[in-house]
Design a protein around this motif. Structure first.
Motif, PDB file in Angstrom:
ATOM      1  N   VAL A 244       0.862  -1.199   0.000  1.00  0.00           N
ATOM      2  CA  VAL A 244       0.000   0.000   0.000  1.00  0.00           C
ATOM      3  C   VAL A 244       0.889   1.236   0.000  1.00  0.00           C
ATOM      4  O   VAL A 244       0.686   2.178  -0.761  1.00  0.00           O
ATOM      5  CB  VAL A 244      -0.931   0.019   1.239  1.00  0.00           C
ATOM      6  CG1 VAL A 244      -1.747   1.316   1.293  1.00  0.00           C
ATOM      7  CG2 VAL A 244      -1.858  -1.182   1.242  1.00  0.00           C
ATOM      8  N   LYS A 245       1.879   1.187   0.846  1.00  0.00           N
ATOM      9  CA  LYS A 245       2.733   2.349   1.096  1.00  0.00           C
ATOM     10  C   LYS A 245       3.519   2.771  -0.154  1.00  0.00           C
ATOM     11  O   LYS A 245       3.926   3.922  -0.273  1.00  0.00           O
ATOM     12  CB  LYS A 245       3.690   1.985   2.237  1.00  0.00           C
ATOM     13  CG  LYS A 245       4.621   3.068   2.666  1.00  0.00           C
ATOM     14  CD  LYS A 245       4.095   3.774   3.889  1.00  0.00           C
ATOM     15  CE  LYS A 245       5.133   4.702   4.470  1.00  0.00           C
ATOM     16  NZ  LYS A 245       4.643   5.398   5.640  1.00  0.00           N
ATOM     17  N   LYS A 246       3.705   1.820  -1.066  1.00  0.00           N
ATOM     18  CA  LYS A 246       4.412   2.185  -2.313  1.00  0.00           C
ATOM     19  C   LYS A 246       3.657   3.287  -3.049  1.00  0.00           C
ATOM     20  O   LYS A 246       4.242   4.056  -3.783  1.00  0.00           O
ATOM     21  CB  LYS A 246       4.503   0.956  -3.238  1.00  0.00           C
ATOM     22  CG  LYS A 246       5.628   0.042  -2.871  1.00  0.00           C
ATOM     23  CD  LYS A 246       5.796  -1.019  -3.950  1.00  0.00           C
ATOM     24  CE  LYS A 246       6.911  -1.964  -3.543  1.00  0.00           C
ATOM     25  NZ  LYS A 246       6.923  -3.160  -4.365  1.00  0.00           N
ATOM     26  N   GLN A 247       2.312   3.296  -2.874  1.00  0.00           N
ATOM     27  CA  GLN A 247       1.524   4.276  -3.634  1.00  0.00           C
ATOM     28  C   GLN A 247       0.806   5.303  -2.773  1.00  0.00           C
ATOM     29  O   GLN A 247       0.464   6.373  -3.244  1.00  0.00           O
ATOM     30  CB  GLN A 247       0.511   3.541  -4.503  1.00  0.00           C
ATOM     31  CG  GLN A 247       1.214   2.761  -5.596  1.00  0.00           C
ATOM     32  CD  GLN A 247       0.257   1.958  -6.440  1.00  0.00           C
ATOM     33  OE1 GLN A 247      -0.887   2.320  -6.591  1.00  0.00           O
ATOM     34  NE2 GLN A 247       0.736   0.853  -6.981  1.00  0.00           N
ATOM     35  N   VAL A 248       0.526   4.952  -1.521  1.00  0.00           N
ATOM     36  CA  VAL A 248      -0.241   5.871  -0.665  1.00  0.00           C
ATOM     37  C   VAL A 248       0.481   5.973   0.673  1.00  0.00           C
ATOM     38  O   VAL A 248       0.801   4.941   1.278  1.00  0.00           O
ATOM     39  CB  VAL A 248      -1.661   5.305  -0.378  1.00  0.00           C
ATOM     40  CG1 VAL A 248      -2.488   6.307   0.409  1.00  0.00           C
ATOM     41  CG2 VAL A 248      -2.361   4.916  -1.647  1.00  0.00           C
ATOM     42  N   ASP A 249       0.679   7.184   1.142  1.00  0.00           N
ATOM     43  CA  ASP A 249       1.320   7.331   2.448  1.00  0.00           C
ATOM     44  C   ASP A 249       0.349   6.818   3.516  1.00  0.00           C
ATOM     45  O   ASP A 249      -0.823   7.179   3.537  1.00  0.00           O
ATOM     46  CB  ASP A 249       1.651   8.809   2.708  1.00  0.00           C
ATOM     47  CG  ASP A 249       2.400   8.956   4.024  1.00  0.00           C
ATOM     48  OD1 ASP A 249       3.070   7.980   4.432  1.00  0.00           O
ATOM     49  OD2 ASP A 249       2.306  10.032   4.640  1.00  0.00           O
ATOM     50  N   CYS A 250       0.806   5.968   4.394  1.00  0.00           N
ATOM     51  CA  CYS A 250      -0.074   5.462   5.450  1.00  0.00           C
ATOM     52  C   CYS A 250       0.770   4.908   6.600  1.00  0.00           C
ATOM     53  O   CYS A 250       1.994   4.826   6.504  1.00  0.00           O
ATOM     54  CB  CYS A 250      -0.997   4.376   4.919  1.00  0.00           C
ATOM     55  SG  CYS A 250      -0.139   2.917   4.342  1.00  0.00           S
ATOM     56  N   GLN A 251       0.073   4.590   7.671  1.00  0.00           N
ATOM     57  CA  GLN A 251       0.742   4.002   8.838  1.00  0.00           C
ATOM     58  C   GLN A 251       0.066   2.662   9.146  1.00  0.00           C
ATOM     59  O   GLN A 251      -1.092   2.450   8.767  1.00  0.00           O
ATOM     60  CB  GLN A 251       0.578   4.895  10.057  1.00  0.00           C
ATOM     61  CG  GLN A 251       0.905   6.363   9.842  1.00  0.00           C
ATOM     62  CD  GLN A 251       0.286   7.193  10.956  1.00  0.00           C
ATOM     63  OE1 GLN A 251       0.867   7.326  12.004  1.00  0.00           O
ATOM     64  NE2 GLN A 251      -0.894   7.751  10.723  1.00  0.00           N
ATOM     65  N   LEU A 252       0.774   1.824   9.846  1.00  0.00           N
ATOM     66  CA  LEU A 252       0.218   0.522  10.229  1.00  0.00           C
ATOM     67  C   LEU A 252       0.288   0.350  11.739  1.00  0.00           C
ATOM     68  O   LEU A 252       1.322   0.619  12.349  1.00  0.00           O
ATOM     69  CB  LEU A 252       1.025  -0.611   9.573  1.00  0.00           C
ATOM     70  CG  LEU A 252       0.650  -2.031  10.017  1.00  0.00           C
ATOM     71  CD1 LEU A 252      -0.743  -2.418   9.532  1.00  0.00           C
ATOM     72  CD2 LEU A 252       1.674  -3.043   9.507  1.00  0.00           C
ATOM     73  N   VAL A 253      -0.829  -0.094  12.307  1.00  0.00           N
ATOM     74  CA  VAL A 253      -0.808  -0.551  13.697  1.00  0.00           C
ATOM     75  C   VAL A 253      -1.113  -2.031  13.703  1.00  0.00           C
ATOM     76  O   VAL A 253      -2.129  -2.463  13.145  1.00  0.00           O
ATOM     77  CB  VAL A 253      -1.860   0.190  14.558  1.00  0.00           C
ATOM     78  CG1 VAL A 253      -2.072  -0.542  15.875  1.00  0.00           C
ATOM     79  CG2 VAL A 253      -1.417   1.615  14.835  1.00  0.00           C
ATOM     80  N   LEU A 254      -0.217  -2.792  14.291  1.00  0.00           N
ATOM     81  CA  LEU A 254      -0.443  -4.221  14.478  1.00  0.00           C
ATOM     82  C   LEU A 254      -0.427  -4.409  15.995  1.00  0.00           C
ATOM     83  O   LEU A 254       0.625  -4.364  16.617  1.00  0.00           O
ATOM     84  CB  LEU A 254       0.691  -4.972  13.794  1.00  0.00           C
ATOM     85  CG  LEU A 254       0.590  -6.461  13.611  1.00  0.00           C
ATOM     86  CD1 LEU A 254      -0.764  -6.895  13.108  1.00  0.00           C
ATOM     87  CD2 LEU A 254       1.652  -6.915  12.626  1.00  0.00           C
ATOM     88  N   ALA A 255      -1.612  -4.536  16.547  1.00  0.00           N
ATOM     89  CA  ALA A 255      -1.711  -4.557  18.014  1.00  0.00           C
ATOM     90  C   ALA A 255      -2.206  -5.907  18.471  1.00  0.00           C
ATOM     91  O   ALA A 255      -3.130  -6.469  17.879  1.00  0.00           O
ATOM     92  CB  ALA A 255      -2.674  -3.467  18.483  1.00  0.00           C
ATOM     93  N   GLY A 256      -1.599  -6.422  19.509  1.00  0.00           N
ATOM     94  CA  GLY A 256      -2.061  -7.705  20.008  1.00  0.00           C
ATOM     95  C   GLY A 256      -1.455  -8.017  21.346  1.00  0.00           C
ATOM     96  O   GLY A 256      -0.528  -7.349  21.804  1.00  0.00           O
ATOM     97  N   GLY A 257      -2.017  -9.008  21.975  1.00  0.00           N
ATOM     98  CA  GLY A 257      -1.435  -9.503  23.213  1.00  0.00           C
ATOM     99  C   GLY A 257      -1.343 -11.004  23.050  1.00  0.00           C
ATOM    100  O   GLY A 257      -1.773 -11.540  22.042  1.00  0.00           O
ATOM    101  N   ALA A 258      -0.802 -11.675  24.041  1.00  0.00           N
ATOM    102  CA  ALA A 258      -0.760 -13.130  23.978  1.00  0.00           C
ATOM    103  C   ALA A 258      -1.786 -13.669  24.947  1.00  0.00           C
ATOM    104  O   ALA A 258      -1.901 -13.182  26.071  1.00  0.00           O
ATOM    105  CB  ALA A 258       0.628 -13.621  24.349  1.00  0.00           C
ATOM    106  N   ALA A 259      -2.566 -14.657  24.530  1.00  0.00           N
ATOM    107  CA  ALA A 259      -3.496 -15.317  25.453  1.00  0.00           C
ATOM    108  C   ALA A 259      -2.685 -16.199  26.394  1.00  0.00           C
ATOM    109  O   ALA A 259      -1.624 -16.715  26.014  1.00  0.00           O
ATOM    110  CB  ALA A 259      -4.507 -16.152  24.680  1.00  0.00           C
ATOM    111  N   ALA A 260      -3.198 -16.375  27.623  1.00  0.00           N
ATOM    112  CA  ALA A 260      -2.461 -17.148  28.623  1.00  0.00           C
ATOM    113  C   ALA A 260      -2.256 -18.598  28.170  1.00  0.00           C
ATOM    114  O   ALA A 260      -1.344 -19.271  28.624  1.00  0.00           O
ATOM    115  CB  ALA A 260      -3.216 -17.106  29.938  1.00  0.00           C
ATOM    116  N   ASP A 261      -3.103 -19.090  27.258  1.00  0.00           N
ATOM    117  CA  ASP A 261      -2.976 -20.479  26.820  1.00  0.00           C
ATOM    118  C   ASP A 261      -2.267 -20.579  25.468  1.00  0.00           C
ATOM    119  O   ASP A 261      -2.404 -21.556  24.764  1.00  0.00           O
ATOM    120  CB  ASP A 261      -4.361 -21.166  26.770  1.00  0.00           C
ATOM    121  CG  ASP A 261      -5.302 -20.487  25.777  1.00  0.00           C
ATOM    122  OD1 ASP A 261      -5.012 -19.354  25.365  1.00  0.00           O
ATOM    123  OD2 ASP A 261      -6.324 -21.109  25.433  1.00  0.00           O
TER     124      ASP A 261
END
Ligand code: UDP
Length: 410
Positions: A244-261
């Motif tokens: 995407v970024k090759k053509q449109v300026d943008c930012q990425l958020v990759l948000a997560g946590g780990a489940a206890a299992d």
């Protein structure tokens, strides 16, 4: 945040749907239900139970939620089971089944099902508790949250000999149904519109979270919220963003946590951090459990919400994004396709290139993005809110009390 009162949902859903819940609950007043799963925190199952259990209790049922215990070895085995049921190729041997059985025995020794009217066991980890059925008066149902359409045979066969002992099974969609000798019910997962994760937020609340993570409010933002798990394809998300970024300026958020299992989480997080190195517009956020306000704000701040899963049981993150009126680009896998109706409530994709193309399209066409978001929200209101789920479970309890009857007079 205080748990909402059941009456507060009357202003979110249609009144006839609300009245039906009250009528069904009246029939079940005082019934004792036990919900059992493998983790109190992290992942969709814990998320749903946290919200529904207090509501059942307000409706007059007596519902308890218990979490089984297990060693690291047990959760490593059940993580492999999980992947194998989703259809990934996994090496499983007799030793693994023995680890599973040992944990089951240990949990059986500590748990008590006397006095329960219904026991609902969620997912494979606690499935072996069915051994307690003989000594209990309860009706038992196995609730599967996994896409079991193409499970690895050895793991499914091992679990199946436990599952056939239940009175019924519950799957998230008819596609996941298996060959079983008892009734199979279908209940879509759901989200709570009044929870901290889904309630409306003020502009100030959203900005506070964005500032905390140094995310620029003024440039397009692509967001995926998911546990750091290979089946959520976090590396594919980064590749998509780069295209995407090759053509449109943008930012990425990759948000997560780990489940206890989920012991794999840390390893995947490391791989993702490595892949994102050197680009200040990629924000990898390892969120703590209960970061509901953060998740809410990030989803609401998104220009496009991405869910690039390779497999998905249902995908509550998609439901959450749709409810927030967000345009969603998501892989056409598992339960996502129930939620994202292509070109109507979002856009379905099959590849990194496809995802990048659709994200660019939505960033460039905000009117289309807005319409998709609006339809998405209404789709969730009808089908995927917690109130619909409450109603389904109340009906399930009644059905369990009337085995073999096609018509039940209430
Ligand atoms: N979630 C969260 N924090 C995270 C990652 C996920 O609160 O860091 C929540 C997410 O908002 C959703 C649930 O966990 O409510 C994930 O459910 P989903 O069905 O999308 O995936 P699962 O983790 O069960 O495979």
């Amino acid at each position: 945040m205080a748990k909402p009162k059941i009456e507060e949902y009357a202003r979110v859903i249609r009144s006839q749907n609300f009245d039906e819940i009250m009528m069904l609950a009246d029939k079940l007043a005082g019934k004792r239900v036990k919900m059992v799963n493998a983790t109190a925190v992290g992942g969709g199952v814990a998320e749903i139970l946290t919200r529904v259990v207090p509501l059942y209790n307000q409706l007059g049922l007596k519902v308890k939620w218990e979490v089984i215990k297990g060693t690291g070895a047990f959760f490593a085995v059940t993580k492999n089971f999980h992947n194998a049921l989703h259809g990934s190729k996994v090496e499983i041997g007799e030793k693994d089944f023995a680890v599973f059985n040992e944990a089951t025995e240990a949990n059986l020794a500590e748990m008590d099902f006397t006095g329960d009217d219904y026991v609902i066991v969620h997912d494979p980890q606690p499935a072996g508790l069915i051994a307690a059925k003989e000594k209990s008066q309860a009706k038992w149902a196995w609730r599967c949250h996994i896409d079991t359409a193409h499970p690895q045979a050895d793991v499914w066969n091992f679990l199946r000999q436990l599952i056939v002992k239940y009175d019924a099974s519950i799957f998230s969609t008819p596609w996941f149904a298996r060959d079983l000798p008892h009734p199979q019910y279908f209940i879509y997962p759901a989200i709570d519109p009044l929870s901290e994760k889904n309630r409306n937020l003020s502009r100030h609340e959203i900005d506070t979270v964005l500032n905390k993570y140094q995310i620029d409010r003024n440039r397009p933002l692509v967001v995926q919220v998911s546990r750091f798990d290979r089946l959520k394809d976090p590396l594919g998300v980064i590749e998509t963003y780069r295209l995407v970024k090759k053509q449109v300026d943008c930012q990425l958020v990759l948000a997560g946590g780990a489940a206890a299992d989920d012991p794999e989480g840390v390893q995947v997080l490391n791989e993702v951090t490595e892949a994102a190195k050197g680009d200040p517009d990629i924000h990898i956020l390892a969120l703590p459990p209960f970061a509901d306000l953060e998740v809410n704000a990030l989803q609401r701040a998104a220009t496009v919400v991405l869910q690039k899963s390779l497999r998905e049981g249902f995908g509550l993150t998609v439901t959450e994004a749709l409810w927030k009126g967000k345009p969603v680009v998501a892989s056409a896998v598992g339960g996502i396709t129930l939620q994202v109706i292509h070109n109507f409530t979002g856009l379905l994709v099959h590849s990194v290139e496809g995802a990048a193309y659709q994200i660019r399209y939505l960033i460039g066409n905000p009117q289309v993005a807005k319409k998709l978001g609006e339809y998405g929200r209404e789709h969730v209101r009808e089908k995927f809110l917690i109130t619909r789920k409450l109603r389904n479970y109340l009906l399930l309890f009644i059905a369990l009390d009337h085995p073999g009857q096609d018509i039940i007079k209430l």
